[in-house]
Design an enzyme around this catalytic site. Structure first.
Site, short mmCIF file in Angstrom:
data_model
loop_
_atom_site.label_atom_id
_atom_site.label_comp_id
_atom_site.label_asym_id
_atom_site.label_seq_id
_atom_site.Cartn_x
_atom_site.Cartn_y
_atom_site.Cartn_z
N SER A 28 0.84 -1.21 0.00
CA SER A 28 0.00 0.00 0.00
C SER A 28 0.87 1.25 0.00
O SER A 28 2.04 1.20 0.37
CB SER A 28 -0.94 -0.02 1.20
N GLU A 30 0.97 5.61 0.81
CA GLU A 30 0.33 6.73 1.51
C GLU A 30 0.64 8.05 0.81
O GLU A 30 1.77 8.29 0.38
CB GLU A 30 0.83 6.78 2.96
N ASP A 122 -2.53 15.55 15.91
CA ASP A 122 -1.76 16.38 16.85
C ASP A 122 -2.35 17.78 16.86
O ASP A 122 -2.48 18.40 15.80
CB ASP A 122 -0.29 16.44 16.41
N PHE A 227 10.81 15.07 10.48
CA PHE A 227 9.64 14.24 10.84
C PHE A 227 10.02 13.27 11.97
O PHE A 227 9.26 13.06 12.90
CB PHE A 227 9.14 13.38 9.66
N HIS A 275 3.55 -0.82 3.95
CA HIS A 275 2.87 0.45 3.65
C HIS A 275 3.97 1.48 3.39
O HIS A 275 4.76 1.78 4.29
CB HIS A 275 2.02 0.85 4.87
#
Ligand code: FAD
Length: 294
Positions: A28, A30, A122, A227, A275
């Site tokens: 998959s 994102e 968040d 990140f 993913h």
């Protein structure tokens, strides 16, 4: 393509992620919602290019508050309408009301979207938590109670969520949340041992739901380092230093190689799928997929 299944005389396309996972390892991708026309064209091209890999499903992130849900809604419903693979909507709950979430779930259901990733989100700039929700588990309950029978995923953090008081409570809250959901997808990490340890800790708590590892190819080391700082993901300094020293074109190939190596070791350890965090680009994901035994 979603896996076709025959039921009586009807050919059904399997689109619920819980059913796709039961069929074997998933692949998959994102994406995040584009903010202008150039970025929208980039995402469209990326979807065209990745379609050739017949993804099991794709997912689209969403912002917290404001129009964050609307942009995700438009992209996800568009993919479900126009593309031959299912799209899962990320849905954040912090800052939102139960009424607003219920209305959005109704919209998703009527547009044929059957997969929801239920997240806390968040609060922007660490602002106080407002709205009707505090934790993702509260959202899972609302999605589960909806008549549409969504397949529900949640987030997992192999290196422990940065807001967690300690490792034990993090795992207990995750196991409780996951017991109400169908599967989890992890934050990115670089050491397969972190994933294996997470799965073992969940199993010790009696939780055996599928946990799909999220893999981030380091195509932009500076941004990904940022990140990682926010997520509490440990950065392998030697890999990042090597990638930082390469020209952009060489970096994509090297990043794909290291992400493929990590992905293959996760599959070998029993991961139910991979993913890939695409950052809305196709090159690295295509190279990774070509190197995997999926
Ligand atoms: P929770 O499950 O609520 O956990 C948050 C913290 O609260 C953890 O420390 C947990 O241990 C603790 N906790 C949980 N329940 C309780 C309780 N009952 N009492 C006390 N403490 C508790 N963010 C976005 O804004 N948009 C996105 O699209 C997005 N997509 C993501 C996709 C993936 C695969 C992942 C891994 C993360 C994603 N995130 C996204 C980030 C996520 O929203 C943040 O990490 C957020 O801080 C926590 O979300 P959660 O769903 O894990 O929260």
């Amino acid at each position: 393509m979603p896996t076709p299944h025959r039921k009586g005389h009807t050919l059904l396309l399997v689109e619920r992620i819980v059913d796709l996972l039961a069929d074997g390892p998933t692949l998959s991708f994102e994406f995040f919602p584009p903010t202008d026309e150039v970025a929208a064209k980039q995402l469209d091209d990326t979807l065209d290019e990745l379609a050739g890999l017949s993804p099991s499903f794709v997912s689209v992130t969403c912002g917290v508050g404001g129009d964050g849900h609307d942009r995700t809604h438009d992209i996800v419903t568009g993919i479900c309408r126009d593309r031959p693979f299912p799209a899962m909507a990320h849905l954040t709950c912090v800052g939102h009301t139960r009424q607003g979430v219920a209305a959005l779930l109704d919209d998703y259901a009527s547009a044929g979207v059957v997969n929801i990733l239920a997240l806390a989100g968040d609060p922007p700039d660490g602002s106080a938590i407002s709205g009707d929700f505090r934790y993702a588990s509260e959202l899972v309950e609302v999605v589960r109670a909806h008549p549409a029978d969504f397949s529900v995923g949640v987030a997992a953090h192999p290196e422990v969520h940065p807001r967690s008081v300690d490792r034990d409570s993090d795992r207990q809250f995750l196991a409780a949340k996951l017991s109400q959901a169908d599967f989890a997808i992890t934050q990115f990490f670089f050491d397969p041992a972190d994933y294996v340890q997470l799965c073992n800790e969940l199993a010790d708590l009696g939780c055996r739901r599928p946990v799909i590892p999220g893999v981030m190819p380091v195509i932009w080391p500076k941004s990904i380092r940022r990140f990682a700082d926010m997520n509490g993901s440990t950065v392998p300094e030697a890999l990042f230093a090597r990638l930082e020293s390469l020209l952009a074109s060489d970096r994509i190939t090297a990043a794909a190689e290291s992400a493929a190596e990590l992905s293959q070791s996760l599959l070998d350890a029993g991961a139910p799928g991979i993913h890939l965090y695409t950052l809305n680009r196709s090159e690295a994901s295509i190279q990774i997929a070509e190197q995997l035994s999926l």
